[in-house]
Structure formats: structure tokens, C-alpha cells
Design a protein around this motif. Sequence first.
Motif, PDB file in Angstrom:
ATOM      1  N   SER A  40       0.859  -1.179   0.000  1.00 26.24           N
ATOM      2  CA  SER A  40       0.000   0.000   0.000  1.00 26.24           C
ATOM      3  C   SER A  40       0.894   1.228   0.000  1.00 26.24           C
ATOM      4  O   SER A  40       2.029   1.186   0.457  1.00 26.24           O
ATOM      5  CB  SER A  40      -0.888   0.026   1.239  1.00 26.24           C
ATOM      6  OG  SER A  40      -1.757  -1.074   1.234  1.00 26.24           O
ATOM      7  N   SER A  41       0.353   2.317  -0.514  1.00 29.63           N
ATOM      8  CA  SER A  41       1.099   3.567  -0.569  1.00 29.63           C
ATOM      9  C   SER A  41       0.279   4.663   0.082  1.00 29.63           C
ATOM     10  O   SER A  41      -0.832   4.962  -0.370  1.00 29.63           O
ATOM     11  CB  SER A  41       1.399   3.934  -2.029  1.00 29.63           C
ATOM     12  OG  SER A  41       1.934   5.226  -2.127  1.00 29.63           O
ATOM     13  N   ARG A  43       0.994   7.789   0.064  1.00 33.51           N
ATOM     14  CA  ARG A  43       0.966   8.911  -0.884  1.00 33.51           C
ATOM     15  C   ARG A  43       0.120   8.600  -2.115  1.00 33.51           C
ATOM     16  O   ARG A  43      -0.334   9.505  -2.798  1.00 33.51           O
ATOM     17  CB  ARG A  43       2.376   9.268  -1.340  1.00 33.51           C
ATOM     18  CG  ARG A  43       3.220   9.863  -0.253  1.00 33.51           C
ATOM     19  CD  ARG A  43       4.563  10.287  -0.815  1.00 33.51           C
ATOM     20  NE  ARG A  43       5.478  10.607   0.271  1.00 33.51           N
ATOM     21  CZ  ARG A  43       6.782  10.497   0.206  1.00 33.51           C
ATOM     22  NH1 ARG A  43       7.361  10.103  -0.907  1.00 33.51           N
ATOM     23  NH2 ARG A  43       7.527  10.798   1.233  1.00 33.51           N
ATOM     24  N   PHE A  46       3.299   5.495  -4.766  1.00 29.73           N
ATOM     25  CA  PHE A  46       4.297   4.479  -4.412  1.00 29.73           C
ATOM     26  C   PHE A  46       5.720   5.038  -4.259  1.00 29.73           C
ATOM     27  O   PHE A  46       6.656   4.270  -4.133  1.00 29.73           O
ATOM     28  CB  PHE A  46       4.274   3.300  -5.398  1.00 29.73           C
ATOM     29  CG  PHE A  46       3.006   2.499  -5.266  1.00 29.73           C
ATOM     30  CD1 PHE A  46       2.923   1.453  -4.360  1.00 29.73           C
ATOM     31  CD2 PHE A  46       1.887   2.817  -6.008  1.00 29.73           C
ATOM     32  CE1 PHE A  46       1.755   0.724  -4.209  1.00 29.73           C
ATOM     33  CE2 PHE A  46       0.713   2.105  -5.863  1.00 29.73           C
ATOM     34  CZ  PHE A  46       0.646   1.062  -4.962  1.00 29.73           C
ATOM     35  N   THR A  47       5.883   6.359  -4.235  1.00 31.09           N
ATOM     36  CA  THR A  47       7.209   6.925  -3.968  1.00 31.09           C
ATOM     37  C   THR A  47       7.601   6.727  -2.507  1.00 31.09           C
ATOM     38  O   THR A  47       8.777   6.877  -2.162  1.00 31.09           O
ATOM     39  CB  THR A  47       7.274   8.421  -4.325  1.00 31.09           C
ATOM     40  OG1 THR A  47       6.255   9.119  -3.597  1.00 31.09           O
ATOM     41  CG2 THR A  47       7.095   8.639  -5.826  1.00 31.09           C
ATOM     42  N   ASP A  48       6.648   6.381  -1.663  1.00 28.81           N
ATOM     43  CA  ASP A  48       6.926   6.142  -0.246  1.00 28.81           C
ATOM     44  C   ASP A  48       7.115   4.655   0.069  1.00 28.81           C
ATOM     45  O   ASP A  48       7.249   4.279   1.224  1.00 28.81           O
ATOM     46  CB  ASP A  48       5.789   6.719   0.613  1.00 28.81           C
ATOM     47  CG  ASP A  48       4.426   6.162   0.245  1.00 28.81           C
ATOM     48  OD1 ASP A  48       4.234   5.751  -0.923  1.00 28.81           O
ATOM     49  OD2 ASP A  48       3.538   6.151   1.107  1.00 28.81           O
ATOM     50  N   VAL A  49       7.164   3.812  -0.944  1.00 23.39           N
ATOM     51  CA  VAL A  49       7.322   2.368  -0.758  1.00 23.39           C
ATOM     52  C   VAL A  49       8.723   1.970  -1.218  1.00 23.39           C
ATOM     53  O   VAL A  49       9.210   2.448  -2.236  1.00 23.39           O
ATOM     54  CB  VAL A  49       6.257   1.589  -1.561  1.00 23.39           C
ATOM     55  CG1 VAL A  49       6.460   0.085  -1.433  1.00 23.39           C
ATOM     56  CG2 VAL A  49       4.853   1.974  -1.108  1.00 23.39           C
ATOM     57  N   TRP A  60      10.222   1.398  -4.822  1.00 14.63           N
ATOM     58  CA  TRP A  60       9.211   0.616  -5.533  1.00 14.63           C
ATOM     59  C   TRP A  60       9.078   1.066  -6.986  1.00 14.63           C
ATOM     60  O   TRP A  60       8.914   0.254  -7.884  1.00 14.63           O
ATOM     61  CB  TRP A  60       7.859   0.734  -4.818  1.00 14.63           C
ATOM     62  CG  TRP A  60       6.806  -0.116  -5.438  1.00 14.63           C
ATOM     63  CD1 TRP A  60       5.816   0.279  -6.280  1.00 14.63           C
ATOM     64  CD2 TRP A  60       6.653  -1.526  -5.284  1.00 14.63           C
ATOM     65  NE1 TRP A  60       5.047  -0.786  -6.658  1.00 14.63           N
ATOM     66  CE2 TRP A  60       5.543  -1.914  -6.052  1.00 14.63           C
ATOM     67  CE3 TRP A  60       7.344  -2.493  -4.568  1.00 14.63           C
ATOM     68  CZ2 TRP A  60       5.100  -3.224  -6.131  1.00 14.63           C
ATOM     69  CZ3 TRP A  60       6.905  -3.806  -4.640  1.00 14.63           C
ATOM     70  CH2 TRP A  60       5.792  -4.158  -5.418  1.00 14.63           C
TER      71      TRP A  60
END
Length: 124
Positions: A40-41, A43, A46-49, A60
Motif C-alpha cells: 500500500s502507498s 501517498r 508508491f514513492t513512499d514504498v 518501488w
Amino acid sequence: MSSRFTPAQRRQLEVLAKALVETCMRNSELENLHAGRFPSSERGDFTDVKVVTPYGEIPWTQLSRISDDEMRVLMIDVVDRVFTYLRYPEELARLGGAARWNRPKLHPDMMRVVRRRQTSKPTE
């Protein structure tokens, strides 16, 4: 085959496309690759994964989701399925859940290739 179709012929092609994908892709090795947990993201982009490995972190958005070996197995499986489907279309061209999918449309990238090849054909 002509590029102009009657509405009934177009509908037949739409059903054939859905049945081919459902039979040859949806139920292929792709299902094994699709199995498992997906992150899951917070944000939403997916820049936070990230994936943490013994050799460092991989964002990610830069991660390959399918290995070369998995891609090879997938392509072999799909080619064999498409070959079987093309060999036995009458027996395999029945829609399951794909009947509820969106209507297919011509893919723009592929149509650029079609137009380029049509214009480069030698005239008879």
C-alpha cells in the motif's frame, strides 16, 4: 483480411480477443506472479514504498516486478497457450468472467506500426 468490418464481425473479434486473453493470459503463469501481497502507498504514487534487501533499499518505482526467469516462464506458457487456442478456437472461445470486461479497442502503439507497415507495402 479487410480492415473494415460489419458491427457483427467487430463484435465477434471483440469476443475472440477477450476469450483469447482470458484463456491464454489470465489463467497462465501470470496468476502465480500476481499471487501474494501487494504494498500500500500512503501517498498513492508508491514513492513512499521501498523494498529492503541485504544489498540496500530499492524504491518501488524503480523495482522490476518480474525477474528474467519469471518472464521467460511466462512467455513460454503464454505462447503455448496461444498456439493451443489458435489450434482449437471453437473449443476454447467461450467467455467466462471476461464477458464483463471493457470492450476492446485498437491499441495506439500497435496501430502506429500497422499504419507504418501499410504505407511501406509495395504496390502491386
